[in-house]
Design an enzyme around this catalytic site. Structure first.
Site, mmCIF file in Angstrom:
data_model
loop_
_atom_site.group_PDB
_atom_site.id
_atom_site.type_symbol
_atom_site.label_atom_id
_atom_site.label_comp_id
_atom_site.label_asym_id
_atom_site.label_seq_id
_atom_site.Cartn_x
_atom_site.Cartn_y
_atom_site.Cartn_z
ATOM 1 N N THR A 120 0.751 -1.436 0.343
ATOM 2 C CA THR A 120 0.199 -0.299 -0.157
ATOM 3 C C THR A 120 0.760 0.874 0.014
ATOM 4 O O THR A 120 1.906 0.983 0.429
ATOM 5 C CB THR A 120 -0.453 0.399 1.013
ATOM 6 N N GLU A 127 -5.240 -4.316 -0.513
ATOM 7 C CA GLU A 127 -5.455 -5.128 0.043
ATOM 8 C C GLU A 127 -7.114 -5.828 -0.338
ATOM 9 O O GLU A 127 -7.138 -6.844 -0.331
ATOM 10 C CB GLU A 127 -6.366 -4.960 1.312
ATOM 11 N N LYS A 180 -15.358 17.095 10.730
ATOM 12 C CA LYS A 180 -16.879 16.170 11.188
ATOM 13 C C LYS A 180 -17.164 17.921 12.262
ATOM 14 O O LYS A 180 -15.787 18.135 12.954
ATOM 15 C CB LYS A 180 -15.752 15.144 13.131
ATOM 16 N N TRP A 189 -21.304 14.862 10.429
ATOM 17 C CA TRP A 189 -20.144 14.492 9.619
ATOM 18 C C TRP A 189 -20.664 15.129 8.126
ATOM 19 O O TRP A 189 -21.776 15.204 7.142
ATOM 20 C CB TRP A 189 -19.889 12.999 9.477
HETATM 21 P P1 ADP Z 1 -3.806 3.151 -0.741
HETATM 22 O O1 ADP Z 1 -4.653 2.585 0.507
HETATM 23 O O2 ADP Z 1 -2.333 3.392 -0.135
HETATM 24 O O3 ADP Z 1 -4.026 4.844 -0.767
HETATM 25 P P2 ADP Z 1 -5.291 1.906 -2.971
HETATM 26 O O4 ADP Z 1 -4.839 2.160 -3.422
HETATM 27 O O5 ADP Z 1 -5.081 0.862 -2.296
HETATM 28 O O6 ADP Z 1 -4.104 2.293 -1.903
HETATM 29 O O7 ADP Z 1 -6.823 2.882 -1.879
HETATM 30 C C1 ADP Z 1 -7.455 2.188 -1.685
HETATM 31 C C2 ADP Z 1 -8.663 3.528 -1.338
HETATM 32 O O8 ADP Z 1 -8.527 4.341 -2.314
HETATM 33 C C3 ADP Z 1 -9.054 3.033 -1.062
HETATM 34 O O9 ADP Z 1 -9.181 2.517 0.157
HETATM 35 C C4 ADP Z 1 -10.490 4.010 -0.882
HETATM 36 O O10 ADP Z 1 -9.963 5.570 -0.040
HETATM 37 C C5 ADP Z 1 -9.869 4.985 -2.126
HETATM 38 N N1 ADP Z 1 -10.682 4.258 -3.666
HETATM 39 C C6 ADP Z 1 -10.264 3.646 -4.150
HETATM 40 N N2 ADP Z 1 -11.560 3.506 -5.375
HETATM 41 C C7 ADP Z 1 -12.313 5.005 -5.126
HETATM 42 C C8 ADP Z 1 -13.886 5.699 -5.933
HETATM 43 N N3 ADP Z 1 -14.023 5.173 -6.833
HETATM 44 N N4 ADP Z 1 -14.153 6.078 -4.714
HETATM 45 C C9 ADP Z 1 -13.305 7.007 -3.783
HETATM 46 N N5 ADP Z 1 -12.202 7.000 -2.928
HETATM 47 C C10 ADP Z 1 -11.849 5.461 -3.854
#
Ligand code: ADP
Length: 542
Positions: free
Chosen positions: A186, A331, A443, A448
């Site tokens: 990640t 993940e 918040k 929220w």
């Molecule tokens: P990192 O967590 O290291 O930034 P990832 O690529 O695994 O890398 O990111 C996953 C996160 O990206 C998700 O948990 C979410 O917060 C965000 N995410 C992914 N796709 C979307 C989407 N279509 N809309 C909003 N947030 C998104």
């Protein structure tokens, strides 16, 4: 009583074997770092993948060893994907956009034995080499003619030379489908990066699901151009799904600017693509500025961060490109949900359809999800109750690489759910909508406010290039939204105009308190808004 069916383990090599045997002539086109356009096909890629497997074995690699890659999308990277995993090694893709110290930390944490990289990343590798504790071989992913003339790294190997003495007469071994196949960290925006270690089984099942009609709908007649890099969650599984359906793949290498992408889309008649919103900004700016149209491009998956509705509308209405909004994470291999309408939803008024498509969509079989409160109780699927999003399924991690502690939580007393760190709602039709990452939600006075919703509204203003909303500390309300904006080149939009733009689009108390204009916004190594850094920057400016 057992069923009496053949038991074939779900191995990544079976995807390649299928593509080789049944779509051998289907092309793999790569715009390479060296500048040329290279044409190959599944048969050739399969042969070179077997040669790569032989070559890694010759170097002394044994099953379970990690082979790191710092590389763009291209045929050699694909050959390493299959050559490593297919022979029982672990393909460890590393994001070269991370800070060098982070790259070194990740290589050491993974204990990579071999590090393969494109020539563009030689300076990065030279810089981190003194920090690396496990790498024995450095392999430049190029031909002899393009090998660097000088380097501070002794004994650099050339990938094509490494393959040359091997005959490719290698039979992919059969082993337990739960064997580790690839590793991806990640991006670590909230601490040290953590490794997601995928298995053959999880990868093959994910590839099946990704290709389904309600997911990416990959078909043999498609021409797929993954803009999403192969170092970002295995290019969302496209290198595997493409082999599964046996379709043509077009790899853009490092050439990701709007002009290069547009030319490649047209020249190779690309029908389907996938990437994060920021890359589509570049492509849309280019086609808008030059009055261009797409002649073959039909649909794209946009995910990784929320797709701004204005971008979705432009791609759909101005260019006839269907946008499939998707949500996932490292993940989750990464696919979780995609926005595809059901038959009933297709007869709703167009604005309602659009609003549904802007959500992150429904889960595909193989993943289950729920929203829960802070005490682990599930919340109703009413499209309004926002809670912590948890998931479980065939391609969701159970533990991080190298960590014994389980990250999993219980839902209504039932253990085994992965907490995503996202805040979301789920409606009665199963459409999930991310309202925020839990650390980004604003918040205000106990309520929220979704930063994503506020950003989307700002992005719909014609003078706004990019927008971020973060929480500003407030003595009475605790937090209030602050809008940070990059103007479109030449746009003369003002603070008051932008704040007025929110009226009638959102409840009054949710309208940002103020606007700050900046020249650019910080992004993470995966192209997302880096809100942590933005908050720090703004704090140090005031
Ligand atoms: P990192 O967590 O290291 O930034 P990832 O690529 O695994 O890398 O990111 C996953 C996160 O990206 C998700 O948990 C979410 O917060 C965000 N995410 C992914 N796709 C979307 C989407 N279509 N809309 C909003 N947030 C998104």
């Amino acid at each position: 009583m057992h069923g009496r069916m053949m038991l074939e383990p779900l191995l990544i090599s079976s995807l390649l074997r299928h593509a080789e045997r049944h779509a051998g002539e289907t092309e793999i086109v790569s715009k390479r770092v060296e500048g040329d356009l290279h044409r190959s096909n599944w048969r050739e890629v399969a042969r070179r993948s077997r040669q790569a497997a032989q070559a890694f074995a010759r170097l002394g690699c044994v099953p379970g060893d990690r082979v790191g890659t710092l590389a763009w999308n291209g045929h050699r990277h694909l050959e390493i994907y299959y050559g490593t995993s297919g022979s029982g090694l672990v393909c460890h893709t590393i994001n070269p956009r991370l800070f060098p110290e982070q790259v070194a930390w990740i290589v050491n944490d993974a204990a990579d034995r071999v590090l393969c990289f494109d020539t563009t990343f030689l300076p990065l590798v030279e810089k981190i080499a003194p920090m690396l504790t496990t790498v024995q071989y450095f392999v430049v992913m190029t031909s002899r003619a393009h090998m660097p003339a000088v380097s501070s790294l002794p004994g650099l190997l050339c990938f094509d030379d490494l393959l040359a003495p091997e005959d490719g007469g290698y039979a992919w071994p059969t082993f337990d489908e739960n064997t580790a196949s690839s590793l991806c960290y990640t991006s670590g925006t909230t601490g040290h990066p953590k490794g997601a270690l995928y298995s053959h089984r999880s990868t093959v099942l994910h590839a099946y699901a990704a290709a389904l009609p309600d997911a990416m709908a990959c078909a043999s007649r498609d021409v797929v151009l993954p803009v999403v890099p192969m170092f970002h969650v295995n290019a969302w599984g496209l290198p595997y799904a493409a082999a599964l359906v046996g379709c043509k793949l077009v790899m853009p290498g490092p050439h990701l600017d709007g002009k290069s992408l547009y030319e490649l889309f047209e020249a190779e008649q690309v029908t389907f693509s996938a990437g994060v919103p920021t890359v589509w900004l570049g492509l849309l700016n280019h086609v808008n500025a030059h009055g261009l149209k797409f002649s073959s491009f039909k649909r794209t998956v946009i995910g990784g961060s929320a797709c701004p509705p204005a971008m979705m509308a432009s791609l759909q209405q101005d260019y006839g490109v269907e946008v499939i909004h998707a949500w996932g994470m490292t993940e989750l291999s990464p696919l979780g949900t995609l926005s595809k309408l059901t038959t009933r939803q297709q007869s709703l008024p167009p604005e309602q359809q659009q609003r549904l498509l802007e959500k992150q969509g429904r889960v595909i079989y193989g993943v289950d999800m729920a929203v829960i409160d802070d005490d682990g109780r599930s919340l109703p699927c009413d499209g309004r109750s926002a809670g912590n999003l948890v998931v479980r399924g065939h391609w969701v991690i159970g533990r991080y690489f190298g960590q014994d502690d389980s990250p999993l939580v219980s839902v209504d007393g039932e253990p085994g759910w992965f907490p995503t760190g996202d805040v979301a709602t789920i409606d009665a039709d199963g459409f999930m909508q991310i309202t925020d990452r839990s650390k980004d939600v604003i918040k205000s006075g106990g309520e929220w406010i979704s930063s994503i919703e506020l950003e989307n509204i700002a992005m719909a203003h014609p003078g706004v290039q990019e927008a971020a909303v973060i929480a500003a500390h407030h003595p009475k309300w605790d937090e209030r939204p602050l809008l940070v904006v990059v103007k479109k080149p030449g746009a003369a939009v003002t603070r008051d105009e932008l704040l007025a733009f929110y009226e009638g689009r959102i409840a009054k108390w949710q309208i940002p308190d103020d606007v700050v204009f900046v020249a650019e916004l910080p992004h993470t190594a995966t192209g997302k808004l880096h809100k942590l850094r933005l908050r720090e920057q703004l704090r140090s400016d005031t």
